[in-house]
Design a protein around this motif. Structure first.
Motif, short mmCIF file in Angstrom:
data_model
loop_
_atom_site.label_atom_id
_atom_site.label_comp_id
_atom_site.label_asym_id
_atom_site.label_seq_id
_atom_site.Cartn_x
_atom_site.Cartn_y
_atom_site.Cartn_z
N GLY A 116 0.81 -1.21 0.00
CA GLY A 116 0.00 0.00 0.00
C GLY A 116 0.85 1.26 0.00
O GLY A 116 0.54 2.23 -0.70
N LYS A 117 1.92 1.25 0.77
CA LYS A 117 2.81 2.43 0.80
C LYS A 117 3.50 2.64 -0.54
O LYS A 117 3.67 3.78 -0.99
CB LYS A 117 3.83 2.26 1.92
N ILE A 118 3.87 1.53 -1.17
CA ILE A 118 4.49 1.63 -2.49
C ILE A 118 3.52 2.23 -3.50
O ILE A 118 3.85 3.17 -4.25
CB ILE A 118 4.98 0.24 -2.95
N PHE A 119 2.30 1.70 -3.51
CA PHE A 119 1.32 2.20 -4.49
C PHE A 119 0.80 3.59 -4.12
O PHE A 119 0.42 4.35 -5.02
CB PHE A 119 0.17 1.20 -4.63
N LEU A 120 0.81 3.94 -2.86
CA LEU A 120 0.43 5.30 -2.48
C LEU A 120 1.41 6.30 -3.08
O LEU A 120 1.00 7.34 -3.63
CB LEU A 120 0.40 5.44 -0.96
N ASP A 121 2.70 6.01 -3.00
CA ASP A 121 3.70 6.90 -3.60
C ASP A 121 3.52 7.00 -5.11
O ASP A 121 3.64 8.08 -5.70
CB ASP A 121 5.11 6.41 -3.27
N ILE A 122 3.22 5.85 -5.75
CA ILE A 122 3.02 5.86 -7.20
C ILE A 122 1.77 6.67 -7.55
O ILE A 122 1.76 7.44 -8.52
CB ILE A 122 2.90 4.42 -7.73
N SER A 123 0.72 6.51 -6.75
CA SER A 123 -0.51 7.26 -6.99
C SER A 123 -0.29 8.75 -6.81
O SER A 123 -0.76 9.58 -7.61
CB SER A 123 -1.62 6.77 -6.05
N LYS A 124 0.41 9.12 -5.74
CA LYS A 124 0.72 10.54 -5.52
C LYS A 124 1.45 11.14 -6.72
O LYS A 124 1.10 12.22 -7.20
CB LYS A 124 1.61 10.69 -4.27
N ASP A 125 2.46 10.42 -7.16
CA ASP A 125 3.24 10.90 -8.31
C ASP A 125 2.35 11.02 -9.54
O ASP A 125 2.45 11.99 -10.30
CB ASP A 125 4.40 9.94 -8.56
N GLY A 126 1.46 10.05 -9.73
CA GLY A 126 0.56 10.09 -10.88
C GLY A 126 -0.39 11.27 -10.82
O GLY A 126 -0.66 11.92 -11.84
N LEU A 127 -0.92 11.55 -9.64
CA LEU A 127 -1.83 12.69 -9.50
C LEU A 127 -1.10 14.01 -9.70
O LEU A 127 -1.67 14.97 -10.25
CB LEU A 127 -2.51 12.65 -8.12
N LYS A 128 0.14 14.09 -9.25
CA LYS A 128 0.93 15.31 -9.48
C LYS A 128 1.16 15.53 -10.97
O LYS A 128 1.08 16.66 -11.47
CB LYS A 128 2.27 15.22 -8.75
N LYS A 129 1.41 14.44 -11.70
CA LYS A 129 1.62 14.54 -13.15
C LYS A 129 0.39 15.08 -13.86
O LYS A 129 0.50 15.76 -14.88
CB LYS A 129 1.97 13.17 -13.72
N ARG A 130 -0.78 14.76 -13.33
CA ARG A 130 -2.03 15.17 -13.98
C ARG A 130 -2.24 16.68 -13.89
O ARG A 130 -2.94 17.27 -14.72
CB ARG A 130 -3.21 14.43 -13.33
N LYS A 131 -1.70 17.31 -12.85
CA LYS A 131 -1.68 18.78 -12.72
C LYS A 131 -3.07 19.40 -12.73
O LYS A 131 -3.31 20.45 -13.34
CB LYS A 131 -0.82 19.40 -13.82
#
Length: 418
Positions: free
Chosen positions: A369-384
Motif C-alpha cells: 500500500g505504501k508503495i502504491f500510495l507513492d506511485i498514486s501521488k506521483d501520478g496525481l501530481k503529473k495530472r496537474k
C-alpha cells in the motif's frame, strides 16, 4: 443494434473506447428512521425522493408507477434492494470535481433526511440490522434476484440487502489500454479490500472480519474474482466469458422475466424458451450489469471492491485509483509483474479478515500500500489538476496515508470503540 455474434459484443466493447479518461463514482449509503432506529422502509424513501424533486429539482424515474429513482444533469439516484440509496455520479475530469459532486449530494441528502426524520450511515455492511428485518422496495428485478441469487451463493441476500460500497468507473483509450487497466485493477483487488476495510460489525458484534462486505461478496452468486481475470484479458475473451454466463433476467415490454439458467448465447441464437427475439445492445448492457465480479467491463471499467465510508474518505478510493490508472499506469504495472496469480487469489480470500496484514509476494498489503500510495501521488501530481486553493489531487489521498501510517484500517478503529 442487434447482438447476434461474439463479434457484435467485441464491437460493443470497442465502441466504449475514448480518449477523455473521465471518472465516475458511485456511492451507496444506508438510511435509518430516526424515530424507530430501523432501516428506512420504501414509504420513507419515497418521501425523501420527493424532497429531492421539490427542493433540488431532480426528475423522477418510475417503474410501473413506482418511484424507484431520480436523475439530474448526468447524475442519478437509485435504490438498492434494501433501500440503500446510491448516487451514480456524472463523468468528470478530475477528483476535485468528483469530490464537489459528492459533497453537494451529501448536503442535499442531509437536508432531505432532516425533513423526513431519516439519517444516513456510510459503512460497508449494516452493523445492526438482521437480514430478516431488512426493508425492500418494489423494483421488479430485485424480486427475481431474491428468489434466484441464493441458489448460487449462500450470502447473496446479505449482499443485496446488507452491503454498501464505493465503485470507481474509468475509461480505456484502446483495447491494449483496456488490457493493461483491467489487469492492474484485478491484481489490486486484495489491496482495495484490505486498505479500505470498513465493515467489521455484524448484528452489533464483531464479525471476525475487517471487511465483512468483501466476505459476503465472495460468497455471492455471479460474483468474485475469476482466475481468468488474472490472465491476459482482451475484448474477445471477455465476450466469451459473458456469452457463457447464465441470464439472470431479461426485460420485455417494460417487465422483467427470469432467464431460466439459459445463457446469453441462447439469447443470441434466438433459443430462449420465453423469448425468441434477438438481443439488442440494451439487452447486452442489462446482462453485463448482472455479473457482479470485483472488476467489470461495460463500455468502461468498474472497480467494485471498496467498502463505503464516511464523508472524510469518500474521495480517497477514487483518488488512489486515478493516480494509478490514469496518472502512472506503466509504473504500477511494473510493480505487479512478478506477482503470482495463485498468490493474488489467496490474498483476495485472506484480505477480508487479515486486512493490511495480508501477504502478496512476501510483502504485506501495508507494505504494498505504501508503495502504491507513492506511485498514486506521483501520478496525481503529473495530472496537474489544481483547485482554487492551489492544491492538486493528492490532497484526497490523506485518508489512505493516515491508514497506512497508523497501520490501522477504519474497521479496526470501529472495533476498538466496540
Amino acid at each position: 443494434m442487434e447482438i447476434k455474434s461474439k463479434n457484435d459484443i467485441i464491437d460493443y466493447f470497442a465502441s466504449g473506447i475514448k480518449q477523455d479518461e473521465l471518472i465516475g463514482v458511485e456511492n451507496e449509503q444506508f438510511l435509518f428512521n430516526i424515530k424507530t432506529n430501523k432501516r428506512a422502509e420504501y414509504e420513507n424513501i419515497k418521501k425523501l425522493l420527493q424532497i429531492f424533486i421539490t427542493k433540488f429539482g431532480w426528475q423522477e424515474i418510475k417503474e410501473n408507477e413506482n418511484l424507484i429513482g431520480l436523475k439530474f444533469n448526468g447524475k442519478s439516484i437509485s435504490l438498492e434492494p434494501g433501500n440503500q440509496i446510491e448516487l451514480s455520479g456524472d463523468k468528470l475530469k478530475n477528483i476535485h470535481e468528483v469530490c464537489v459532486e459528492l459533497h453537494n449530494f451529501q448536503k442535499e441528502l442531509d437536508s432531505a433526511c432532516f425533513d423526513t426524520n431519516l439519517t444516513n450511515m456510510a459503512t460497508g455492511y449494516d452493523p445492526v440490522t438482521k437480514l430478516k428485518d431488512a426493508p425492500n422496495n418494489p423494483k421488479e428485478r430485485y424480486k427475481i434476484m431474491t428468489n434466484e441469487m441464493p441458489k448460487g451463493g449462500e450470502l447473496s441476500l446479505n449482499m443485496m440487502y446488507q452491503t454498501s460500497g464505493t465503485q470507481v468507473n474509468m475509461d480505456y483509450s484502446s483495447e491494449e489500454d483496456f488490457k493493461k487497466k483491467f489487469k492492474l485493477m484485478c491484481y489490486l483487488t486484495p489491496l482495495a479490500i484490505g486498505i479500505f476495510a470498513n465493515s467489521a460489525v455484524y448484528e452489533n458484534r464483531a464479525s471476525g472480519y475487517l471487511s465483512y462486505r468483501a466476505k459476503v461478496w465472495q460468497n455471492t452468486a455471479r460474483a468474485g474474482l475469476p482466475k481468468i481475470f488474472l490472465e491476459n484479458m482482451d475484448f474477445e475473451k471477455y465476450a466469451e466469458f459473458i456469452i457463457k454466463f447464465p441470464l439472470l433476467f431479461i426485460e420485455k415490454n417494460n417487465s422483467y422475466h427470469y432467464g431460466g439458467d439459459q445463457t446469453f448465447k441462447d439469447f443470441m441464437e434466438g433459443n430462449l424458451q420465453s423469448n425468441k427475439s434477438i438481443p439488442t445492445d440494451r439487452d447486452l448492457g442489462l446482462h453485463l450489469s448482472t455479473i457482479f465480479t470485483e472488476v467489470r467491463l461495460k463500455k468502461y471499467l468498474e472497480v467494485r471492491s471498496i467498502d463505503e465510508c464516511e464523508w472524510d474518505c469518500h474521495c480517497a478510493g477514487p483518488a488512489f485509483y486515478t493516480g494509478l490508472i490514469y496518472g502512472n499506469l506503466e509504473e504500477s504495472l511494473d510493480v505487479i509483474k512478478k506477482w503470482d496469480q495463485s498468490e493474488i487469489l489467496n490474498a483476495y480470500y485472506d484480505s477480508p479478515k487479515k486486512g493490511l496484514n495480508t501477504l502478496i509476494n512476501n510483502k504485506t498489503i501495508l507494505e504494498w500500500g505504501k508503495i502504491f500510495l507513492d506511485i498514486s501521488k506521483d501520478g496525481l501530481k503529473k495530472r496537474k489538476y489544481i483547485n482554487s486553493n492551489n492544491q492538486d489531487e493528492t490532497v484526497f489521498l490523506k485518508n489512505v496515508e493516515n491508514i497506512l501510517n497508523e497501520k490501522k484500517t477504519r474497521a479496526e478503529k470501529v472495533l476498538e470503540k466496540l
